[in-house]
Design a protein around this motif. Structure first.
Motif, short mmCIF file in Angstrom:
data_model
loop_
_atom_site.label_atom_id
_atom_site.label_comp_id
_atom_site.label_asym_id
_atom_site.label_seq_id
_atom_site.Cartn_x
_atom_site.Cartn_y
_atom_site.Cartn_z
N GLY A 4 0.80 -1.22 0.00
CA GLY A 4 0.00 0.00 0.00
C GLY A 4 0.83 1.25 0.00
O GLY A 4 2.03 1.24 -0.32
N SER A 5 0.20 2.35 0.38
CA SER A 5 0.86 3.66 0.33
C SER A 5 0.28 4.58 1.37
O SER A 5 -0.90 4.50 1.72
N ILE A 6 1.14 5.48 1.88
CA ILE A 6 0.70 6.58 2.74
C ILE A 6 1.36 7.86 2.24
O ILE A 6 2.57 7.90 2.01
N THR A 51 -13.80 1.98 -0.22
CA THR A 51 -13.59 0.55 -0.42
C THR A 51 -13.75 0.29 -1.91
O THR A 51 -14.84 0.47 -2.46
N ALA A 52 -12.64 -0.07 -2.57
CA ALA A 52 -12.66 -0.21 -4.02
C ALA A 52 -12.63 -1.68 -4.43
O ALA A 52 -11.72 -2.43 -4.04
N GLN A 53 -13.64 -2.09 -5.18
CA GLN A 53 -13.69 -3.47 -5.67
C GLN A 53 -12.61 -3.70 -6.71
O GLN A 53 -12.31 -2.82 -7.51
N GLN A 89 -8.54 -11.21 -4.46
CA GLN A 89 -9.91 -10.82 -4.80
C GLN A 89 -10.52 -9.87 -3.77
O GLN A 89 -11.64 -9.39 -3.94
N ARG A 90 -9.78 -9.58 -2.72
CA ARG A 90 -10.31 -8.69 -1.68
C ARG A 90 -10.30 -7.23 -2.17
O ARG A 90 -9.46 -6.83 -2.97
N GLU A 121 -3.68 -2.28 -0.18
CA GLU A 121 -4.13 -3.19 -1.23
C GLU A 121 -4.78 -4.43 -0.62
O GLU A 121 -4.22 -5.05 0.29
N HIS A 122 -5.95 -4.76 -1.14
CA HIS A 122 -6.70 -5.95 -0.71
C HIS A 122 -6.89 -5.95 0.81
O HIS A 122 -6.87 -7.00 1.45
N GLY A 123 -7.08 -4.76 1.36
CA GLY A 123 -7.24 -4.63 2.82
C GLY A 123 -8.67 -4.73 3.28
O GLY A 123 -8.94 -4.68 4.49
N GLY A 124 -9.62 -4.84 2.33
CA GLY A 124 -11.03 -4.93 2.73
C GLY A 124 -11.66 -3.56 2.88
O GLY A 124 -11.56 -2.72 1.99
N SER A 125 -12.26 -3.31 4.00
CA SER A 125 -12.99 -2.06 4.24
C SER A 125 -12.05 -0.92 4.64
O SER A 125 -11.16 -1.09 5.48
#
Length: 621
Positions: A266-268, A535-537, A559-560, A583-587
């Motif tokens: 991911g990124s911050i 939350t991005a599908q 797929q998360r 990435e793929h972290g869910g909510s």
């Protein structure tokens, strides 16, 4: 009996031959005299110059690279002393014998030994061969014990790059490695300063500021004999170190971002909402750039290259993600600015809506009931934003999004690998895909899905410009750039009241009951912040999967959904904006927002130090 006529003929023959020989001697003499005159008189200056060139040689030493400093003057990319071993072939009587001795002393592998022999055949006798550019202290000590018997071999104390914080700044700074043929072809400055073993920037700011960082070579002039051997040093012309470059980054915040992203992809990003200064910009996972300084080994390279979380990608500026619900403040602002809705506009959310035979779902199966703009933002109601996006249209939404920094490079051409992302409109689809725009595509764009793609740094800029009241800012990562506050003459709004409505809505999302990030709120006014979850599908959800209602942990990792969060604070007097993507972290509410809660405390606590540093004459900030 010879007669007189025979004698006359013989004399004439001899005379002719003597004449020819004499004439030939005269011609040769005149030719030699002419050539000697040409060499010694006419072309005297030319050959005097050539003679000097044969007698005097010149060599360049590697320039000392400028350093990178953080905002507080701490070195984040510096120089370090290293021990090297050199051979000058012209001074070695038996090169193979000396090479075998070095192989034994340094425990060289057969491959390294053969590489050394190959180098010898590729260079001129007077050129220096670098046997090793990073000897350990043990190797350096051992080889010095045998130097007396190794004619032509010398140990050298040199300077090389060092990254003291290892993986914490890799994607911002990039790394250096030995210059190759491509570097020489593409960069005249590198070609001019090139010496064997020269290290140049390969990625990031190391590459962007190559010209400023590289410095000027020391130049050594020396006299050589007829065999090209050095006999006397004539002059040493001192060069200069490259320029030190001070960045806006805060090392402590950058390192903390790295900790918060540990074992995650991911990124911050953290940005000053007035000056545009980048406080932190971390992409995860990362890697240690020191591995590339002397040539990365195959095992380390394969570990980095084959890591499924892609540590080589700078996700902050190169990762393209659907923004999900983090785009909703822009959708709402665009609708307000274009007079499509007002703050009291209300619809009823029943969990889904039908449109031309297609079903569009809200994230909450049973719906949110009647919601106005503020409540729709607070609870992130998809049905509400489907409707206002439908009324607004994608072209007007696209115009507002681009005003706030989406769909364009944030740093212009500073980073070679920065991506523009994509903010679609009807003309884009016609040009790119050759088709007409569909109403359903407008609706899903309104909740940050579909064609729209953004980078984390763009989302941070978008949030910063909402937080500062709707004014254009120009992000910067070096303190040498113009540090003026935002351009008050470039508003991004038609009516500033609309910006205030959006700010209040974002505030409610974090600080009011039922807000999607309410569990991550901070009650202390000093640290209180406002933010919007997303939350991005990453794949289309089937009806069967929707009915199963699986937990994030029950879904295959790839797929998360991606978890996003954008925020600014402190809410009383806003100063900093951030964007987080896991990435793929869910909510976004359960994964990304809690990270913001931890981070804002550190950011705000360090604000006073930052302000003091700006006026510290010793730091020249």
């Amino acid at each position: 009996m010879f007669n007189l006529s025979d004698n006359v003929r013989k004399v004439n023959l001899i005379n002719r031959r003597l004449f020819i020989v004499t004439a030939a001697k005269v011609i040769v003499f005149l030719g030699l005299s002419s050539r000697l005159y040409s060499l010694q008189v006419k072309d005297r200056n030319k050959y005097l110059t050539l003679s000097d060139k044969n007698r005097i040689r010149e060599s360049k030493l590697p320039p000392i690279r400028g350093e990178f400093k953080d905002f507080f003057g701490k070195t984040i990319a510096g120089n370090n002393e290293v021990y090297q071993l050199h051979i000058i072939p012209e001074q070695v009587e038996d090169f193979r014998h000396v090479s075998l001795r070095l192989k034994s002393i340094l425990n060289m592998s057969e491959r390294q030994f053969q590489k050394l022999l190959k180098k010898k055949n590729e260079v001129k006798p007077w050129d220096t061969i670098v046997v090793s550019d990073n000897l350990s202290w043990e190797q350096f000590s051992r080889v010095n014990n045998y130097l007396y018997e190794l004619t032509g071999v010398k140990s050298v104390l040199s300077i090389t790059r060092i990254y003291p914080h290892k993986e914490n700044f890799t994607h911002v700074l990039g790394y250096v490695s030995q210059a190759n043929e491509k570097d020489l072809i593409e960069n005249e400055h590198i070609k001019e300063k090139f010496v064997p073993g020269l290290r140049v920037g390969k990625t990031g700011l190391e590459k962007a500021f190559e010209k400023e960082l590289l410095g000027v070579n020391d130049i050594q002039r020396f006299e050589v004999n007829a065999y090209g051997k050095k006999v006397n040093q004539i002059e040493l012309q001192k060069g200069s170190k490259g320029k030190d470059i001070r960045l806006t980054l805060d090392t402590e915040i950058q390192k903390y971002c790295s900790e918060l992203l540990k074992e995650r992809a991911g990124s911050i990003c953290v940005m000053d909402i007035y000056t545009g200064e980048i406080i932190a910009m971390q992409s995860s996972p990362s890697f240690d750039p020191n591995l590339f300084l002397f040539g990365i080994n195959e095992d380390d390279w394969q570990l980095i290259r084959n890591n499924p979380l892609k540590p080589l990608v700078n996700k902050t500026i190169s990762g393209k993600y659907s923004p999900g619900s983090t785009i909703k403040p822009i959708v709402a602002l665009s609708a307000l600015e274009n007079g499509i809705v007002n703050p009291q506009f209300t619809i009823k959310c029943e969990g889904k809506v039908e449109m031309y035979g297609q079903t569009y779902h809200c994230w909450k199966d049973k719906g949110h009931g009647f919601v106005s703009l503020k409540n729709a933002m607070k609870q992130s109601c998809d049905i509400y934003f489907y409707e206002i996006a439908r009324r607004l249209g994608v072209d007007r939404l696209s115009e507002t999004a681009k005003k706030f920094g989406l769909g364009e490079r944030v740093f212009d051409n500073l980073f070679q690998n920065e991506k523009k992302g994509l903010v679609p409109n009807t003309q884009w689809k016609k040009n790119a895909l050759g088709g007409g725009w569909l109403l359903g595509e407008t609706m899903i764009t309104g909740i940050g899905q579909g064609y729209i793609q953004t980078t984390p740094i763009q989302l941070c800029l978008m949030t910063a410009q909402i937080a500062n009241g709707g004014y254009k800012i120009y992000p910067k990562i070096t303190v040498e750039e113009n540090n003026n506050y935002f351009d008050k003459f470039t508003p991004l709004f038609k009516n500033q009241k609309n910006i205030k409505i959006i700010q209040d809505s974002i505030y409610s999302s974090t600080n009011e009951v039922m807000g999607t990030s309410y569990s991550s709120r901070i009650n202390n006014l000093k640290y209180r912040f406002a933010g919007k979850t997303g939350t991005a599908q990453v794949k289309r959800i089937t009806e069967e999967e929707r009915e199963l209602d699986l937990k994030t942990s029950e879904i295959p990792y790839e797929q998360r959904d991606h978890a996003l969060y954008v925020a600014y604070g402190p809410t009383k007097n806003p100063r900093y904006a951030l964007s987080i993507i896991i990435e793929h972290g869910g909510s976004g509410g359960t994964t990304a927002a809690p990270i913001a809660k931890k981070l804002f405390k550190v950011i705000i606590d360090r604000h006073k130090l930052r302000e003091e540093a700006k006026h510290n004459k010793f730091l020249d900030i």
